[in-house]
Design an enzyme around this catalytic site. Structure first.
Site, PDB file in Angstrom:
ATOM      1  CG  ASN A  68      -2.181  -0.868   0.876  1.00 51.51           C
ATOM      2  OD1 ASN A  68      -3.126  -0.390   0.257  1.00 51.51           O
ATOM      3  ND2 ASN A  68      -2.163  -2.127   1.273  1.00 51.51           N
ATOM      4  CG  HIS A 128      24.986   2.414  10.941  1.00 48.64           C
ATOM      5  ND1 HIS A 128      26.121   2.562  10.195  1.00 48.64           N
ATOM      6  CD2 HIS A 128      24.036   3.149  10.318  1.00 48.64           C
ATOM      7  CE1 HIS A 128      25.876   3.350   9.173  1.00 48.64           C
ATOM      8  NE2 HIS A 128      24.607   3.720   9.216  1.00 48.64           N
ATOM      9  CB  THR A 137      13.082  -6.856  17.448  1.00 49.55           C
ATOM     10  OG1 THR A 137      12.441  -7.736  18.390  1.00 49.55           O
ATOM     11  CG2 THR A 137      12.635  -5.416  17.697  1.00 49.55           C
ATOM     12  CE  LYS A 138      11.144 -12.444  20.064  1.00 50.49           C
ATOM     13  NZ  LYS A 138      11.457 -12.957  21.371  1.00 50.49           N
TER      14      LYS A 138
END
Length: 188
Positions: A76, A106, A153-154
């Site tokens: 979208n 980073h 995050t995982k």
């Protein structure tokens, strides 16, 4: 002279590549003709786009190439698609508005603040809600759903529903999914 010519050629290719991304992200992505944008994505950015898939207006790409979307999937409007690492999206995936998918970051522990790329894979029948963020290196398993505003995050297991910051298991999803995310419109 040969080294100078080689340097000039490399720099020219880099400038052309950067111009194509600039042109796409600031101009072309706001033209409401999907067929035109799709042609540019495939022929000039080198993106792989499956039959029946659509990328709505305002999509932002961070790189040329390193992007594949399967059949009948939808991205979208106003999504950031960081394809520097590699972004692979399966069939019948629905990615809602303003989703941010990152493949590069980073290393915060590095004394040199070293950049790194890690691929993101989104398997078939995944739903990602509005303004969710998917971080580098994540795999969203088949049929899972990510709630709006979640930060993933995982890896997310297949047919799991996650939400929150960071995203956590909320529930399970029906495993008998058999739909197509195909929205054949001309102006979007």
């Amino acid at each position: 002279m040969k080294n100078l010519l080689l340097t000039f050629t490399c720099n020219l290719k880099s400038y052309i590549g950067n111009f194509l991304l600039y042109f796409n992200n600031y101009i072309l992505s706001y033209i409401p003709l999907h067929t035109l944008r799709k042609c540019f994505y495939i022929n000039f950015l080198g993106l792989e786009i499956g039959e029946g898939s659509s990328i709505f207006m305002g999509a932002w790409f961070d790189s040329r190439k390193n992007f594949r979307i399967g059949k009948n999937s939808i991205i979208n409007q106003k999504c950031r698609l960081d394809n520097r690492g590699r972004l692979t999206i399966g069939d019948n995936v629905s990615i809602s508005a303003e989703v941010c998918i990152l493949t590069a970051d980073h290393d915060l522990q590095s004394p040199l603040f070293t950049g790194r790329c890690r691929a993101v894979t989104i398997e078939d029948y995944v739903f990602v809600g509005t303004r969710a963020i998917v971080l580098p290196g994540v795999t969203l398993g088949k049929g899972c759903a990510v709630a709006a505003g979640a930060v993933v995050t995982k890896d997310v297991e297949p047919f799991t529903i996650v939400g929150g910051v960071p995203a956590k298991h909320i529930s399970n999803r029906n495993e008998n999914l058999n739909y197509e995310c195909h929205y054949p419109r001309s102006f979007f």
